[in-house]
Design an enzyme around this catalytic site. Structure first.
Site, PDB file in Angstrom:
ATOM      1  N   ASP A 160       0.826  -1.209   0.000  1.00 43.43           N
ATOM      2  CA  ASP A 160       0.000   0.000   0.000  1.00 43.43           C
ATOM      3  C   ASP A 160       0.860   1.259   0.000  1.00 43.43           C
ATOM      4  O   ASP A 160       0.619   2.183   0.777  1.00 43.43           O
ATOM      5  CB  ASP A 160      -0.939  -0.011   1.208  1.00 43.43           C
ATOM      6  CG  ASP A 160      -1.832  -1.235   1.223  1.00 43.43           C
ATOM      7  OD1 ASP A 160      -1.314  -2.353   1.397  1.00 43.43           O
ATOM      8  OD2 ASP A 160      -3.050  -1.108   1.040  1.00 43.43           O
ATOM      9  N   ASP A 189      -1.666  -2.468  -4.053  1.00 46.15           N
ATOM     10  CA  ASP A 189      -1.943  -1.036  -3.957  1.00 46.15           C
ATOM     11  C   ASP A 189      -0.666  -0.237  -4.219  1.00 46.15           C
ATOM     12  O   ASP A 189       0.062   0.111  -3.297  1.00 46.15           O
ATOM     13  CB  ASP A 189      -2.592  -0.656  -2.618  1.00 46.15           C
ATOM     14  CG  ASP A 189      -4.071  -1.040  -2.572  1.00 46.15           C
ATOM     15  OD1 ASP A 189      -4.579  -1.558  -3.588  1.00 46.15           O
ATOM     16  OD2 ASP A 189      -4.706  -0.820  -1.520  1.00 46.15           O
ATOM     17  N   TYR A 192      -2.107   4.526  -6.179  1.00 48.38           N
ATOM     18  CA  TYR A 192      -3.274   5.295  -5.708  1.00 48.38           C
ATOM     19  C   TYR A 192      -3.652   6.407  -6.676  1.00 48.38           C
ATOM     20  O   TYR A 192      -4.253   7.411  -6.279  1.00 48.38           O
ATOM     21  CB  TYR A 192      -3.058   5.846  -4.280  1.00 48.38           C
ATOM     22  CG  TYR A 192      -3.103   4.768  -3.231  1.00 48.38           C
ATOM     23  CD1 TYR A 192      -2.039   3.909  -3.054  1.00 48.38           C
ATOM     24  CD2 TYR A 192      -4.236   4.587  -2.435  1.00 48.38           C
ATOM     25  CE1 TYR A 192      -2.077   2.888  -2.116  1.00 48.38           C
ATOM     26  CE2 TYR A 192      -4.278   3.569  -1.482  1.00 48.38           C
ATOM     27  CZ  TYR A 192      -3.205   2.726  -1.326  1.00 48.38           C
ATOM     28  OH  TYR A 192      -3.243   1.721  -0.413  1.00 48.38           O
ATOM     29  N   ASN A 226      -6.873  -3.522  -4.514  1.00 45.00           N
ATOM     30  CA  ASN A 226      -8.100  -2.874  -5.003  1.00 45.00           C
ATOM     31  C   ASN A 226      -7.808  -1.583  -5.770  1.00 45.00           C
ATOM     32  O   ASN A 226      -8.544  -1.212  -6.680  1.00 45.00           O
ATOM     33  CB  ASN A 226      -9.088  -2.612  -3.856  1.00 45.00           C
ATOM     34  CG  ASN A 226      -8.460  -1.857  -2.715  1.00 45.00           C
ATOM     35  OD1 ASN A 226      -7.417  -2.250  -2.203  1.00 45.00           O
ATOM     36  ND2 ASN A 226      -9.083  -0.761  -2.305  1.00 45.00           N
ATOM     37  N   HIS A 321     -11.612  -2.404   6.855  1.00 44.37           N
ATOM     38  CA  HIS A 321     -11.621  -3.611   6.013  1.00 44.37           C
ATOM     39  C   HIS A 321     -11.809  -4.871   6.854  1.00 44.37           C
ATOM     40  O   HIS A 321     -11.355  -5.943   6.484  1.00 44.37           O
ATOM     41  CB  HIS A 321     -10.330  -3.712   5.183  1.00 44.37           C
ATOM     42  CG  HIS A 321     -10.035  -2.477   4.394  1.00 44.37           C
ATOM     43  ND1 HIS A 321     -10.940  -1.942   3.503  1.00 44.37           N
ATOM     44  CD2 HIS A 321      -8.953  -1.662   4.375  1.00 44.37           C
ATOM     45  CE1 HIS A 321     -10.398  -0.862   2.959  1.00 44.37           C
ATOM     46  NE2 HIS A 321      -9.218  -0.666   3.478  1.00 44.37           N
ATOM     47  N   VAL A 349      -4.989  -2.941   4.884  1.00 45.38           N
ATOM     48  CA  VAL A 349      -5.179  -2.176   6.116  1.00 45.38           C
ATOM     49  C   VAL A 349      -3.898  -1.378   6.349  1.00 45.38           C
ATOM     50  O   VAL A 349      -2.808  -1.957   6.363  1.00 45.38           O
ATOM     51  CB  VAL A 349      -5.455  -3.117   7.300  1.00 45.38           C
ATOM     52  CG1 VAL A 349      -5.607  -2.322   8.589  1.00 45.38           C
ATOM     53  CG2 VAL A 349      -6.683  -3.963   7.021  1.00 45.38           C
ATOM     54  N   HIS A 350      -4.032  -0.069   6.541  1.00 44.97           N
ATOM     55  CA  HIS A 350      -2.853   0.795   6.575  1.00 44.97           C
ATOM     56  C   HIS A 350      -2.252   0.858   7.962  1.00 44.97           C
ATOM     57  O   HIS A 350      -2.265   1.884   8.642  1.00 44.97           O
ATOM     58  CB  HIS A 350      -3.199   2.182   6.036  1.00 44.97           C
ATOM     59  CG  HIS A 350      -3.741   2.111   4.643  1.00 44.97           C
ATOM     60  ND1 HIS A 350      -4.567   3.055   4.108  1.00 44.97           N
ATOM     61  CD2 HIS A 350      -3.565   1.174   3.674  1.00 44.97           C
ATOM     62  CE1 HIS A 350      -4.876   2.703   2.870  1.00 44.97           C
ATOM     63  NE2 HIS A 350      -4.290   1.575   2.596  1.00 44.97           N
TER      64      HIS A 350
HETATM   65 FE   LIG Z   1      -6.198  -1.849  -0.477  1.00 44.03          FE
END
Ligand SMILES: [Fe+2]
Ligand SMILES: *[C@@H]1O[C@H](CO)[C@@H](O)[C@H](O)[C@H]1NC(C)=O
Ligand SMILES: *[C@@H]1O[C@H](CO)[C@@H](O)[C@H](O)[C@H]1NC(C)=O
Ligand SMILES: *[C@@H]1O[C@H](CO)[C@@H](O)[C@H](O)[C@H]1NC(C)=O
Ligand SMILES: *[C@@H]1O[C@H](CO)[C@@H](O)[C@H](O)[C@H]1NC(C)=O
Ligand SMILES: *[C@@H]1O[C@H](CO)[C@@H](O)[C@H](O)[C@H]1NC(C)=O
Ligand SMILES: *[C@@H]1O[C@H](CO)[C@@H](O)[C@H](O)[C@H]1NC(C)=O
Length: 458
Positions: A160, A189, A192, A226, A321, A349-350
């Site tokens: 991410d 990810d 972005y 996603n 999530h 999940v960040h």
């Molecule tokens: Fe994601």
């Protein structure tokens, strides 16, 4: 908070471990996560007419003796020839790239080159040159040792990432970590770009230029997240993964996969299976049928370490999530236990989280047995979606911390997995606030096939 107090709290927390999980007491200032502006140094276009940019490499075959080199030229297609040679030798070889372009709403991509080089020598430094004829640029990489059960190898783990100031700090910490990662396992990810109006694809280009400083020199193993889907029917963009699949190739055919989103590679002593949380995975689907055939192929005498990458975590205890990985868990978790997967890395999940070895596979609708239990045949699940993208940190955690969660902390960072031999691998997570060498979470993992002992911190 002083380091000393931090240590005391850390020790108190370790004592807690017996009763369940540890929620880190590390205190940070949560600041807004902001994308680096388009004119940032890390996004600079390399000088020269039609100079190759966004150079990146990934594994190109099943055993690491192939490399896919990708680059983009903006003004014209330019040469599709790549030159490569072993360091300190004179024999220069050639390979040819295929060139592709795509349109996304009102954006038109540059000329995206993908070139596969095969039959490389193990454990060897190669130079390569692209952009011939106009503005050539030279890079290098080192091939992994031949696949074998006791071959040490060090992976980096990033997820991410995005392109914020924090993303830049994460990448810098990975580069400066005294434990030198040789290949990045990237859990999805990437850019972005989809957070911008009309998924402004110029942000895919800036991301490519940002990570070049690492990804041109060591392979990044790609997982789809996603933010790679880029499905926007409102503006006529109805082909999922269009920018991602044009820009980032994977060697999926080499493992008999039929799509770039799920595949496997062997590298040194590891067998890495990449799954797609955003492709069909139910029974009879292509991904299901592939994985069903794939797991029995893994020969732990050849590659002791069985590692799975995916985007949406199965064991997550943040209020972000939460349970999104549940349907895939229900489908595949029995196999992970049966085939003794060592480690599962996910993002999405960040924040950071490491699980206990648990499974939850006894439920059959009528028996009511639906809680995770301690299981030494089960993998450890690690969420490493803490690369630092513009969406910011996931700080809200479920309370109380569930028993399956061993350690969790909402900080940006990265991890390294240092495989020593067939029985032992040393794992460490680094938060961005610390010095490059500081390990904020660490573990000796013991191999599930060769040495099914407890993992330990010492
Ligand atoms: Fe994601
Ligand atoms: C694409 O459309 C957006 C919004 O309508 C506009 O701001 C942008 O300048 C356009 N870009 C190109 C390359 O035409
Ligand atoms: C990104 O990090 C590098 C150091 O690793 C630094 O040289 C550069 O200035 C940083 N750029 C931004 C925009 O933060
Ligand atoms: C892929 O499938 C072919 C045909 O079924 C088989 O011969 C080959 O061994 C398979 N390759 C891998 C890497 O599983
Ligand atoms: C598994 O790998 C080992 C070591 O490379 C090899 O000796 C053995 O034949 C392989 N087993 C199978 C079933 O292929
Ligand atoms: C944390 O998440 C829970 C569950 O979604 C929600 O009820 C709560 O309001 C959130 N807390 C904060 C501070 O956002
Ligand atoms: C494997 O590595 C661990 C950790 O470095 C070491 O303690 C162990 O002795 C090694 N095993 C063998 C067989 O070399």
């Amino acid at each position: 908070m002083s380091r000393f107090l931090g240590l005391v709290l850390f020790l108190l927390n370790v004592a807690d471990l017996c009763n369940g999980g540890v929620t880190s007491s590390f205190v940070r200032k949560v600041e807004k996560t902001i994308d680096m502006p388009l004119d940032s140094d890390v996004f600079e276009v390399p000088p020269g007419y039609n100079a190759p940019q966004q150079v990146h490499i990934t594994q190109g075959d099943d055993v690491g003796m192939g490399v896919i080199v990708s680059w983009v030229t903006m003004e014209e297609p330019g040469s599709n020839t790549l030159l490569y040679w072993i360091a300190n030798t004179k024999l220069i070889r050639k390979a040819r790239a295929k060139i592709t372009t795509y349109k996304f709403y009102n954006y038109t991509s540059g000329y995206i080159h993908h070139c596969t080089i095969n039959d490389l020598e193990p454990d060897t430094k190669y130079y390569y040159e692209v952009g011939l004829g106009h503005s050539p640029r030279t890079f290098w990489f080192v091939t992994p040792p031949a696949v074998g059960p006791d071959v040490p190898y060090t992976f980096g783990l990033i997820g991410d990432l995005g392109q914020s100031y924090d993303s830049n700090v994460t990448l810098t910490h990975y580069e400066q970590n005294p434990t030198k990662g040789k290949t990045v396992l990237f859990v999805g990810d990437l850019s972005y770009a989809d957070q911008y109006p009309d998924h402004d694809n110029r942000r895919w280009d800036t991301w490519g230029r940002f990570v070049e400083r690492s990804a041109a020199y060591q392979p990044w193993i790609w997982t789809a997240g996603n933010h790679e889907i880029d499905f926007v029917p409102e503006i006529g963009e109805t082909k999922p993964f269009k920018p991602y699949t044009h820009r980032y190739h994977t060697p999926y055919r080499r493992s008999n996969s039929t799509a770039p989103f799920w595949y496997s590679i062997k590298r040194a002593s590891a067998y890495i299976i990449v799954l797609s949380s955003y492709s069909a995975y139910g029974k009879y689907t292509p991904q299901f049928k592939w994985l069903e055939k794939e797991l029995p192929k893994v020969n732990r005498s050849e590659t002791p370490w069985l590692i799975v990458l995916m985007h949406a975590p199965w064991y997550n205890s943040y209020n972000y999530h939460y349970m999104e990985g549940e349907t895939m868990r229900v489908m595949y978790e029995p196999w992970f236990v049966q085939y003794k997967v060592d480690l599962v890395f996910a993002g999405h999940v960040h924040a950071y989280e490491r699980s206990e070895r648990v499974s939850n596979i006894a439920y059959n609708i009528v028996n009511g047995i639906c809680s995770p239990i301690s299981d030494q045949s089960a993998p450890v699940y690690i969420t490493i979606g803490d690369g630092g993208n513009l969406e910011g940190l996931a700080t809200n955690m479920t309370d109380p911390q569930p028993k399956y969660s061993a350690f969790r902390e909402a900080s940006f960072g990265h991890a390294t997995l240092d495989i020593k031999n067939r029985t032992h691998a040393y794992y460490a997570w680094h938060r961005n606030q610390d010095g490059y060498a500081v390990e904020a979470d660490r573990m000796w993992f013991s191999n599930r096939y060769w040495h099914q002992g407890e993992d330990s911190t010492t």
